[in-house]
Motif scaffolding. Structure first.
Motif, mmCIF file in Angstrom:
data_model
loop_
_atom_site.group_PDB
_atom_site.id
_atom_site.type_symbol
_atom_site.label_atom_id
_atom_site.label_comp_id
_atom_site.label_asym_id
_atom_site.label_seq_id
_atom_site.Cartn_x
_atom_site.Cartn_y
_atom_site.Cartn_z
ATOM 1 N N LEU A 302 0.809 -1.325 -0.023
ATOM 2 C CA LEU A 302 0.003 0.006 0.175
ATOM 3 C C LEU A 302 0.852 1.481 0.181
ATOM 4 C CD1 LEU A 302 -2.588 -1.037 2.408
ATOM 5 C CD2 LEU A 302 -3.155 -0.786 0.196
ATOM 6 N N GLU A 303 1.870 1.267 0.935
ATOM 7 C CA GLU A 303 2.801 2.536 0.849
ATOM 8 C C GLU A 303 3.434 2.477 -0.267
ATOM 9 O OE1 GLU A 303 5.493 1.712 4.178
ATOM 10 O OE2 GLU A 303 3.816 2.345 5.623
ATOM 11 N N GLU A 304 3.973 1.552 -1.069
ATOM 12 C CA GLU A 304 4.505 1.628 -2.350
ATOM 13 C C GLU A 304 3.388 2.170 -3.387
ATOM 14 O OE1 GLU A 304 7.209 2.000 -3.837
ATOM 15 O OE2 GLU A 304 7.494 0.724 -5.553
ATOM 16 N N ARG A 360 10.787 -1.845 -1.168
ATOM 17 C CA ARG A 360 11.431 -0.518 -0.599
ATOM 18 C C ARG A 360 11.269 -0.083 0.680
ATOM 19 N NH1 ARG A 360 12.453 2.190 -5.606
ATOM 20 N NH2 ARG A 360 11.051 1.377 -7.368
ATOM 21 N N PHE A 361 9.890 -0.755 0.970
ATOM 22 C CA PHE A 361 9.297 -0.065 2.384
ATOM 23 C C PHE A 361 9.393 -1.340 3.320
ATOM 24 C CE2 PHE A 361 7.314 2.682 -0.501
ATOM 25 C CZ PHE A 361 7.509 3.665 0.191
ATOM 26 N N ALA A 362 10.393 -2.440 3.134
ATOM 27 C CA ALA A 362 10.530 -3.448 3.957
ATOM 28 C C ALA A 362 11.351 -2.960 5.469
ATOM 29 C CB ALA A 362 11.468 -4.240 3.593
ATOM 30 N N PRO A 363 11.017 -3.273 6.600
ATOM 31 C CA PRO A 363 11.543 -3.007 7.816
ATOM 32 C C PRO A 363 13.115 -2.961 7.598
ATOM 33 C CG PRO A 363 9.875 -4.689 8.091
ATOM 34 C CD PRO A 363 9.985 -4.559 6.628
ATOM 35 N N GLY A 364 13.757 -1.959 7.865
ATOM 36 C CA GLY A 364 15.256 -2.510 7.722
ATOM 37 C C GLY A 364 15.786 -1.657 6.463
ATOM 38 N N ASP A 365 15.009 -1.620 5.642
ATOM 39 C CA ASP A 365 15.262 -0.743 4.417
ATOM 40 C C ASP A 365 15.452 0.800 4.835
ATOM 41 O OD1 ASP A 365 14.822 -1.787 1.069
ATOM 42 O OD2 ASP A 365 15.691 0.067 1.609
ATOM 43 N N PRO A 372 12.094 11.360 0.401
ATOM 44 C CA PRO A 372 10.810 12.310 0.515
ATOM 45 C C PRO A 372 9.517 11.284 0.160
ATOM 46 C CG PRO A 372 11.877 12.426 -1.370
ATOM 47 C CD PRO A 372 12.780 11.571 -0.564
ATOM 48 N N TYR A 373 8.667 11.264 1.202
ATOM 49 C CA TYR A 373 7.647 10.413 1.280
ATOM 50 C C TYR A 373 6.532 11.055 2.016
ATOM 51 C CZ TYR A 373 4.526 6.336 1.268
ATOM 52 O OH TYR A 373 3.350 5.516 0.928
#
Ligand code: HEM
Length: 435
Positions: A302-304, A360-365, A372-373
């Protein structure tokens, strides 16, 4: 000795006046300006007003968060006012602060959790229609379906039983035109007038102790008090209800529309989403706040999707006090343009920015603060419905994706419609199949 004169420090920019609206031409203009002049561009609009396009991540944060009190809502909001009066999205200063303080408690996690049952009910309503279409080999318009899902959800969350008993009494949803009719012409004015009359009746009955006994946003808005103990009057309440409905459905609906499209194009990602849903929400009784919070991969997808297709793709502000950005002066009265759409696709921050990649939004990435998001904005005016919308979208995907495969009828990349909201220019049609 005379004081050295302050020289007005203005970012680079074109000599000729620049026309800016909230449309596709404006996107092309802003991209061209950035290409030519960099991340801070100044220009004069045809009305003579100074305008800055800010495409620098930390300056965007400064405008929206740290220095937010120097900026009001900017150009384009006059048109929104026609629909929303002086509700939360449009208002500024003390009026906004009072409303925000009164309304914010309604969006606590605890309250949103109490609306999860409505989210499940709205998925059931879609599932019945989609199963029938699949059985009869009919196609469905997923753009319309996600709109109807999100619209019904916000209306039932706001009005409880009054949705079926009062709003749908005529058989047709009188709010439906909001998703279908992007023009703001006279017929829309008439329809809005009709809606406001309907809402005024519902409010009067609620104040008289009649109507829904359900837990819903309207009861929370009716009970809300400001610091002096005053409640919303009818006019304020009407503006806030219209704001809640408009802010609360088109954004989530558009996001879900894109998600169905993206998932149909990426079977590997679809498979991971289904695995997660089957593990965490195999049936409706498993739809709990804990399980939804554990849907990490769905959250990332969803974030992506919101990175690629931020529904509010262009923000405008107008400075009402002097400010400084980088080494430049911002006089009071400057129009400011910021675009999550452009920043979310800038290769400097995002590798292969056009690619849909939930990892891209994986924890630790890379931490979010380094990139900028801001699909929900930032700072004190950040979206109030962010948590609600993630929950609604997770319930939607968690319950419906494992049941239905949606085959795209047209494989081509949909064109974008860049109006106040970013949507697909044409509706997306799919062939549903029960898995
Ligand atoms: C994917 C879903 C959503 C997105 C991307 C989104 C995005 C945004 C953005 C960008 C703003 C700030 C606009 C600006 O400052 O110019 C905003 C404000 C707001 N949103 Fe959302 N929104 C979403 C869903 C919702 C939902 C579901 C609700 C209500 C249930 C909601 C209620 C509001 C309200 C009340 C404001 C005004 C806040 C204020 O000015 O204090 N939004 N939203």
């Amino acid at each position: 000795m005379t004081e050295p004169q302050h020289v007005f420090r203005r970012p680079p920019g074109p000599d000729q006046p620049v026309t800016l609206g909230i449309d596709a031409e404006t996107l092309a203009t802003l991209q061209g300006l950035q290409h030519e002049h960099g991340d801070m561009v100044s220009m004069i609009r045809p009305n003579g007003r100074l305008a800055y396009f800010v495409n620098d991540a930390s300056e965007v944060r400064r405008i929206l968060a740290r220095r937010h009190s120097k900026y009001h809502k900017g150009p384009g909001f006059e048109r929104v006012k026609m629909l929303l009066g002086n509700g939360l999205i449009v208002s500024d200063g003390d009026v906004w602060r009072r409303s925000r303080t009164m309304i914010q408690p309604a969006f606590s996690r605890q309250n949103v959790h109490r609306l999860m049952a409505v989210m499940v009910e709205c998925c059931d309503r879609r599932a019945v229609r989609w199963a029938a279409a699949a059985a009869e080999g009919r196609t469905i318009n997923i753009t319309e379906e996600t709109c109807d899902f999100a619209l019904e959800l916000i209306l039932i969350s706001t009005f409880g039983d009054d949705f079926d008993n009062r709003i749908m009494a005529g058989g047709e949803n009188p709010f439906a035109f909001l998703s279908r009719d992007s023009t703001r012409d006279l017929s829309v004015v008439m329809k809005v007038r009709h809606l406001r009359a309907l809402l005024r009746d519902i409010i009067a009955d609620r104040r008289a102790g009649k109507g829904s006994q359900h837990f819903d946003f309207l009861s929370m808005y009716l009970a809300a008090t400001d610091k002096q103990g005053n409640k919303f009057n009818d006019a304020e309440l009407l503006d806030e209800l219209m704001t809640l409905i408009v802010a609360g459905f088109e954004t989530s609906a558009n996001t879900l529309n894109w998600v169905w499209y993206l998932v149909a194009k990426h079977p590997d990602i679809e498979a991971k989403l289904i695995d997660e849903a089957q593990e965490l929400v195999p049936n409706v009784s498993a739809v709990t706040a804990e399980n939804l919070a554990a849907m990490q991969y769905t959250q990332q997808a969803l974030e992506e999707a919101l990175r690629l297709y931020p529904p509010v793709w262009l923000f405008t502000r107008r400075s009402h006090a002097e400010d400084e950005l980088e080494d430049y002066d911002v006089p009071a009265g400057t129009d400011i343009y910021l675009s999550p759409f452009i920043l979310h696709r800038t290769a400097h921050y995002w590798s292969e920015p056009e690619r849909f990649d939930p990892d891209r939004f994986a924890p630790g990435d890379k931490p979010k603060k380094d990139r900028p998001y801001f699909p929900f904005s930032l700072g004190p005016r950040r979206c109030l419905g962010e948590y609600f919308s993630f929950l609604e979208m997770k319930v939607h995907l968690g319950l419906l994706l494992p049941r239905f495969r949606m085959r795209l009828l047209d494989d081509a990349q949909p064109e974008l419609e860049l109006a106040i909201n970013l949507r697909s220019a044409e509706d997306i049609h799919v062939q549903p199949e029960v898995r």
